[in-house]
Write an enzyme that holds these catalytic residues in place. Structure first.
Site, PDB file in Angstrom:
ATOM      1  N   LYS A  16       0.648   5.248  -5.297  1.00 36.58           N
ATOM      2  CA  LYS A  16      -0.006   6.523  -5.631  1.00 36.58           C
ATOM      3  C   LYS A  16      -1.450   6.565  -5.154  1.00 36.58           C
ATOM      4  O   LYS A  16      -1.951   7.622  -4.784  1.00 36.58           O
ATOM      5  CB  LYS A  16       0.085   6.823  -7.129  1.00 36.58           C
ATOM      6  CG  LYS A  16      -0.604   5.800  -8.009  1.00 36.58           C
ATOM      7  CD  LYS A  16      -0.376   6.094  -9.475  1.00 36.58           C
ATOM      8  CE  LYS A  16      -1.216   5.182 -10.367  1.00 36.58           C
ATOM      9  NZ  LYS A  16      -1.079   3.736 -10.093  1.00 36.58           N
ATOM     10  N   ARG A  91      -4.453   7.118 -18.728  1.00 36.57           N
ATOM     11  CA  ARG A  91      -3.540   6.023 -19.060  1.00 36.57           C
ATOM     12  C   ARG A  91      -3.294   5.922 -20.566  1.00 36.57           C
ATOM     13  O   ARG A  91      -2.520   5.066 -20.995  1.00 36.57           O
ATOM     14  CB  ARG A  91      -4.103   4.701 -18.560  1.00 36.57           C
ATOM     15  CG  ARG A  91      -3.741   4.370 -17.083  1.00 36.57           C
ATOM     16  CD  ARG A  91      -4.451   3.101 -16.760  1.00 36.57           C
ATOM     17  NE  ARG A  91      -3.968   2.148 -15.848  1.00 36.57           N
ATOM     18  CZ  ARG A  91      -4.371   2.031 -14.582  1.00 36.57           C
ATOM     19  NH1 ARG A  91      -5.107   2.952 -14.023  1.00 36.57           N
ATOM     20  NH2 ARG A  91      -4.007   1.004 -13.869  1.00 36.57           N
ATOM     21  N   ARG A 130       0.519  -7.935  -1.976  1.00 34.42           N
ATOM     22  CA  ARG A 130      -0.735  -7.258  -1.654  1.00 34.42           C
ATOM     23  C   ARG A 130      -1.829  -8.292  -1.396  1.00 34.42           C
ATOM     24  O   ARG A 130      -1.950  -9.254  -2.136  1.00 34.42           O
ATOM     25  CB  ARG A 130      -1.106  -6.379  -2.862  1.00 34.42           C
ATOM     26  CG  ARG A 130      -2.116  -5.351  -2.586  1.00 34.42           C
ATOM     27  CD  ARG A 130      -1.892  -4.101  -3.419  1.00 34.42           C
ATOM     28  NE  ARG A 130      -2.449  -4.185  -4.765  1.00 34.42           N
ATOM     29  CZ  ARG A 130      -2.464  -3.144  -5.618  1.00 34.42           C
ATOM     30  NH1 ARG A 130      -1.935  -1.991  -5.282  1.00 34.42           N
ATOM     31  NH2 ARG A 130      -2.970  -3.274  -6.805  1.00 34.42           N
ATOM     32  N   ARG A 134      -8.011  -8.435  -4.905  1.00 34.08           N
ATOM     33  CA  ARG A 134      -8.437  -7.897  -6.195  1.00 34.08           C
ATOM     34  C   ARG A 134      -8.372  -8.973  -7.276  1.00 34.08           C
ATOM     35  O   ARG A 134      -7.464  -9.797  -7.273  1.00 34.08           O
ATOM     36  CB  ARG A 134      -7.520  -6.726  -6.597  1.00 34.08           C
ATOM     37  CG  ARG A 134      -7.864  -5.459  -5.865  1.00 34.08           C
ATOM     38  CD  ARG A 134      -6.875  -4.364  -6.137  1.00 34.08           C
ATOM     39  NE  ARG A 134      -6.571  -4.175  -7.560  1.00 34.08           N
ATOM     40  CZ  ARG A 134      -6.015  -3.077  -8.045  1.00 34.08           C
ATOM     41  NH1 ARG A 134      -5.715  -2.089  -7.252  1.00 34.08           N
ATOM     42  NH2 ARG A 134      -5.754  -2.983  -9.329  1.00 34.08           N
ATOM     43  N   ARG A 145       0.234  -6.165 -16.184  1.00 34.61           N
ATOM     44  CA  ARG A 145       0.016  -4.762 -15.802  1.00 34.61           C
ATOM     45  C   ARG A 145       1.347  -4.026 -15.670  1.00 34.61           C
ATOM     46  O   ARG A 145       1.466  -2.862 -16.049  1.00 34.61           O
ATOM     47  CB  ARG A 145      -0.795  -4.692 -14.504  1.00 34.61           C
ATOM     48  CG  ARG A 145      -2.267  -5.091 -14.733  1.00 34.61           C
ATOM     49  CD  ARG A 145      -2.983  -5.463 -13.446  1.00 34.61           C
ATOM     50  NE  ARG A 145      -2.952  -4.403 -12.469  1.00 34.61           N
ATOM     51  CZ  ARG A 145      -2.809  -4.596 -11.154  1.00 34.61           C
ATOM     52  NH1 ARG A 145      -2.695  -5.822 -10.662  1.00 34.61           N
ATOM     53  NH2 ARG A 145      -2.798  -3.579 -10.340  1.00 34.61           N
TER      54      ARG A 145
HETATM   55  P1  AMP Z   1      -5.893   0.308 -10.939  1.00 29.51           P
HETATM   56  O1  AMP Z   1      -6.694   0.163  -9.669  1.00 29.51           O
HETATM   57  O2  AMP Z   1      -5.576   1.739 -11.274  1.00 29.51           O
HETATM   58  O3  AMP Z   1      -4.690  -0.566 -10.973  1.00 29.51           O
HETATM   59  O4  AMP Z   1      -6.848  -0.186 -12.123  1.00 29.51           O
HETATM   60  C1  AMP Z   1      -7.359  -1.505 -12.171  1.00 29.51           C
HETATM   61  C2  AMP Z   1      -7.839  -1.834 -13.573  1.00 29.51           C
HETATM   62  O5  AMP Z   1      -8.921  -0.962 -13.932  1.00 29.51           O
HETATM   63  C3  AMP Z   1      -6.803  -1.630 -14.679  1.00 29.51           C
HETATM   64  O6  AMP Z   1      -5.947  -2.749 -14.823  1.00 29.51           O
HETATM   65  C4  AMP Z   1      -7.702  -1.444 -15.895  1.00 29.51           C
HETATM   66  O7  AMP Z   1      -8.277  -2.676 -16.300  1.00 29.51           O
HETATM   67  C5  AMP Z   1      -8.830  -0.604 -15.312  1.00 29.51           C
HETATM   68  N1  AMP Z   1      -8.497   0.835 -15.403  1.00 29.51           N
HETATM   69  C6  AMP Z   1      -8.240   1.675 -14.357  1.00 29.51           C
HETATM   70  N2  AMP Z   1      -7.987   2.917 -14.784  1.00 29.51           N
HETATM   71  C7  AMP Z   1      -8.057   2.872 -16.146  1.00 29.51           C
HETATM   72  C8  AMP Z   1      -7.865   3.837 -17.173  1.00 29.51           C
HETATM   73  N3  AMP Z   1      -7.527   5.104 -16.895  1.00 29.51           N
HETATM   74  N4  AMP Z   1      -8.032   3.435 -18.460  1.00 29.51           N
HETATM   75  C9  AMP Z   1      -8.383   2.168 -18.755  1.00 29.51           C
HETATM   76  N5  AMP Z   1      -8.553   1.200 -17.837  1.00 29.51           N
HETATM   77  C10 AMP Z   1      -8.397   1.543 -16.541  1.00 29.51           C
END
Ligand code: AMP
Length: 192
Positions: A16, A91, A130, A134, A145
């Site tokens: 996404k 989320r 990947r 990160r 996750r």
């Molecule tokens: P992502 O790149 O979307 O996988 O996000 C990486 C990490 O950032 C997640 O595992 C959370 O620790 C934090 N994070 C990203 N978006 C959110 C959100 N909407 N609410 C809370 N934590 C977030």
């Protein structure tokens, strides 16, 4: 011109983020990826980055107050005037409710939620493959996750499914170009 505010929803590894970037570019919208925003804060070592670091490195959600505050700030930037694609936000149920309020403050509302679906095994394989370096792409954090995503879905999607026609589902277990064609057509319909 019409404004479009769209949520891209899906498990980690659903693509996404890639699609949000491509569609935003094509349609002149802003991509608001909370994960990316947090990673920028981490890299720049801002106070918000310090607050978020501990949660992100163990794959936990950053508290709503911090996350919602960061999105509020981002939405106040002038480049959001034509609309935005939210990627990785909301989320939680609180974040979903807050997003409705933030958009109402802009005299706007969500046009669409695009739900990217794919089998758990495919998400896992993509994340394990990947190579973006990160901090949260370690195998044990990937598992957390992935398993937390079911909770995220249960918190967020009922809020949106309650609104008839808002949620559109896209099969994300296909090549990038095929997904892009569908997602672009859907997003474009918000601007018509
Ligand atoms: P992502 O790149 O979307 O996988 O996000 C990486 C990490 O950032 C997640 O595992 C959370 O620790 C934090 N994070 C990203 N978006 C959110 C959100 N909407 N609410 C809370 N934590 C977030």
């Amino acid at each position: 011109m019409k404004r479009a505010f769209i949520v891209f929803f899906g498990p980690p590894g659903s693509g996404k983020g890639t699609q949000a970037k491509m569609v935003a570019e094509e349609l002149g919208l802003v991509q608001i990826s909370t994960g990316e925003l947090f990673r920028q804060h981490l890299a720049e070592q801002t106070p918000l980055g310090h607050q978020a670091q501990e949660y992100i490195s163990r794959g936990a959600l950053v508290p709503d107050e911090i996350t919602i505050g960061m999105v509020r700030q981002r939405l106040q930037q002038p480049d959001c005037a034509t609309g935005a694609i939210f990627d990785g936000f909301p989320r939680t149920g609180e974040q979903a409710a807050a997003l409705d309020e933030l958009l109402a403050e802009l005299d706007a509302e969500l046009c669409m939620v695009i739900d990217f679906t794919l089998p758990l095994e495919v998400s896992r394989a993509r994340l394990l493959g990947r190579q973006e370096g990160r901090v949260d792409d370690r195998p044990e954090v990937i598992e957390k996750r992935l398993s937390d995503h079911a909770q995220v879905e249960a918190s967020v999607m009922p809020h949106y499914r309650a609104k008839p026609g808002l949620v559109k589902t896209v099969n994300a277990d296909r090549p990038i170009e095929a997904i892009f064609a569908d997602v672009l057509a859907l997003a474009r319909s918000c601007l018509e």
